[in-house]
Enzyme design. Structure first.
Site, PDB file in Angstrom:
ATOM      1  N   PHE A  35      13.340   5.353  10.917  1.00 43.06           N
ATOM      2  CA  PHE A  35      12.105   4.819  10.238  1.00 43.06           C
ATOM      3  C   PHE A  35      11.127   5.968  10.002  1.00 43.06           C
ATOM      4  CE2 PHE A  35       8.083   2.556  10.224  1.00 43.06           C
ATOM      5  CZ  PHE A  35       8.523   1.582   9.597  1.00 43.06           C
ATOM      6  N   ASP A  47       3.883   3.529   6.302  1.00 41.40           N
ATOM      7  CA  ASP A  47       3.161   3.143   7.765  1.00 41.40           C
ATOM      8  C   ASP A  47       4.111   2.571   8.680  1.00 41.40           C
ATOM      9  OD1 ASP A  47       3.635   0.695   6.191  1.00 41.40           O
ATOM     10  OD2 ASP A  47       2.175  -0.001   7.862  1.00 41.40           O
ATOM     11  N   ASP A  59      14.554  -0.435   1.061  1.00 44.68           N
ATOM     12  CA  ASP A  59      15.138  -0.539   2.344  1.00 44.68           C
ATOM     13  C   ASP A  59      16.299  -1.861   1.995  1.00 44.68           C
ATOM     14  OD1 ASP A  59      15.590  -0.163   5.162  1.00 44.68           O
ATOM     15  OD2 ASP A  59      14.192  -1.521   5.645  1.00 44.68           O
ATOM     16  N   ASP A  97       7.386   2.966  -2.806  1.00 44.02           N
ATOM     17  CA  ASP A  97       7.412   4.094  -1.591  1.00 44.02           C
ATOM     18  C   ASP A  97       8.968   4.110  -1.217  1.00 44.02           C
ATOM     19  OD1 ASP A  97       7.498   1.445  -0.315  1.00 44.02           O
ATOM     20  OD2 ASP A  97       6.148   1.908   0.886  1.00 44.02           O
ATOM     21  N   LYS A 154       0.809  -1.181  -0.296  1.00 42.81           N
ATOM     22  CA  LYS A 154      -0.007  -0.041   0.077  1.00 42.81           C
ATOM     23  C   LYS A 154       0.854   1.066  -0.055  1.00 42.81           C
ATOM     24  CE  LYS A 154      -2.968  -2.330   3.188  1.00 42.81           C
ATOM     25  NZ  LYS A 154      -3.511  -2.491   4.598  1.00 42.81           N
ATOM     26  N   GLY A 155       2.094   1.299   0.472  1.00 37.64           N
ATOM     27  CA  GLY A 155       2.908   2.275   0.569  1.00 37.64           C
ATOM     28  C   GLY A 155       3.006   3.325  -0.628  1.00 37.64           C
TER      29      GLY A 155
HETATM   30  P1  IMP Z   1      12.360  -3.785   1.617  1.00 32.59           P
HETATM   31  O1  IMP Z   1      11.922  -5.098   1.021  1.00 32.59           O
HETATM   32  O2  IMP Z   1      13.182  -4.016   2.984  1.00 32.59           O
HETATM   33  O3  IMP Z   1      13.536  -3.061   0.667  1.00 32.59           O
HETATM   34  O4  IMP Z   1      11.340  -3.180   2.057  1.00 32.59           O
HETATM   35  C1  IMP Z   1      10.625  -2.532   1.533  1.00 32.59           C
HETATM   36  C2  IMP Z   1       9.299  -2.091   2.190  1.00 32.59           C
HETATM   37  O5  IMP Z   1       9.518  -1.881   3.604  1.00 32.59           O
HETATM   38  C3  IMP Z   1       8.932  -0.792   1.656  1.00 32.59           C
HETATM   39  O6  IMP Z   1       7.994  -1.006   0.597  1.00 32.59           O
HETATM   40  C4  IMP Z   1       8.031  -0.200   2.932  1.00 32.59           C
HETATM   41  O7  IMP Z   1       6.638  -0.763   2.846  1.00 32.59           O
HETATM   42  C5  IMP Z   1       8.656  -0.714   3.967  1.00 32.59           C
HETATM   43  N1  IMP Z   1       9.609   0.025   4.619  1.00 32.59           N
HETATM   44  C6  IMP Z   1      10.956   0.189   4.622  1.00 32.59           C
HETATM   45  N2  IMP Z   1      11.506   1.279   5.367  1.00 32.59           N
HETATM   46  C7  IMP Z   1      10.477   1.905   5.849  1.00 32.59           C
HETATM   47  C8  IMP Z   1      10.337   2.957   6.553  1.00 32.59           C
HETATM   48  O8  IMP Z   1      11.351   3.807   7.228  1.00 32.59           O
HETATM   49  N3  IMP Z   1       9.054   3.244   7.036  1.00 32.59           N
HETATM   50  C9  IMP Z   1       8.086   2.761   6.568  1.00 32.59           C
HETATM   51  N4  IMP Z   1       8.063   1.586   5.864  1.00 32.59           N
HETATM   52  C10 IMP Z   1       9.152   1.115   5.735  1.00 32.59           C
HETATM   53 MG    MG Z   2       5.018  -0.855   4.746  1.00 29.99          MG
END
Ligand code: IMP
Ligand code: MG
Length: 181
Positions: A153, A160, A104, A101, A44-45
């Protein structure tokens, strides 16, 4: 500003500027496209970023949505992104623009790339609002990133914590006490 935030990362006005720049980059990239690219929102981000971005573009695009979850209700990625809702159309032979969004750990992006390339997309372009390069665990990079952040964060404008704060029109750093860091 919401009382659970310790600082502002991007104001509404700054977000609007970043969106405009990203849209211009995409317009330039797809100016010769014969068929409209398929813009995919990773829900949803990316919901608000996606809506603002496609409306700021001059290039005609088709829209589709995918829901991916990697977090549960914690602030740490589980490492195994789950497809909760898949695309509604085939990506075979299409230019796909994936709108994220935040990148990470990179696990979500790796999963999306495998999936979409594996289904025969002609091209795969990733646009993300935020990038957290210091947290990367998988070797991936967005093609266009609007804004780099550190190890904080952040919430708001779609992002969210435990499904809260998404509807804030700006982005800020969540007070660590709130998520028990
Ligand atoms: P990844 O798979 O670890 O790259 O994470 C991707 C997802 O983690 C993003 O699409 C977000 O939904 C969530 N995410 C990562 N960092 C944050 C943050 O600082 N705040 C909120 N959501 C995050
Ligand atoms: Mg999220």
């Amino acid at each position: 500003m919401n009382g659970d935030l310790e600082s502002l990362v991007l104001s509404e006005k700054q977000i609007a500027e970043k969106v405009k720049e990203a849209a211009a980059w995409l317009d330039e990239k797809f100016k010769d496209a014969k068929t409209p690219p398929l813009a995919v929102s990773v829900l949803k981000g990316s919901v608000f970023f996606f809506c603002d971005l496609v409306r700021a573009m001059n290039t005609p695009v088709e829209l589709d949505f995918m829901t991916v979850s990697s977090y549960g209700n914690s602030a740490e990625s589980s490492g195994i992104p789950k497809i909760i809702m898949d695309l509604s159309v085939s990506v075979q032979g299409r230019d796909v623009i994936l709108v994220e969004d935040i990148v990470d750990s990179g696990h979500t992006l790796v999963r999306m790339r495998e999936l979409i390339s594996g289904r025969g997309a002609k091209s795969f372009t990733v646009v993300t609002l935020f990038d957290k390069p210091s947290r990367r665990k998988a070797p991936v990079k967005a093609d266009y990133s609007c804004f780099e952040v550190g190890d904080d964060f952040i919430v708001g404008y779609g992002l969210d914590y435990a499904q809260q704060y998404r509807s804030l029109p700006y982005v800020g750093v969540l007070k660590p006490g709130i998520y028990g860091k």
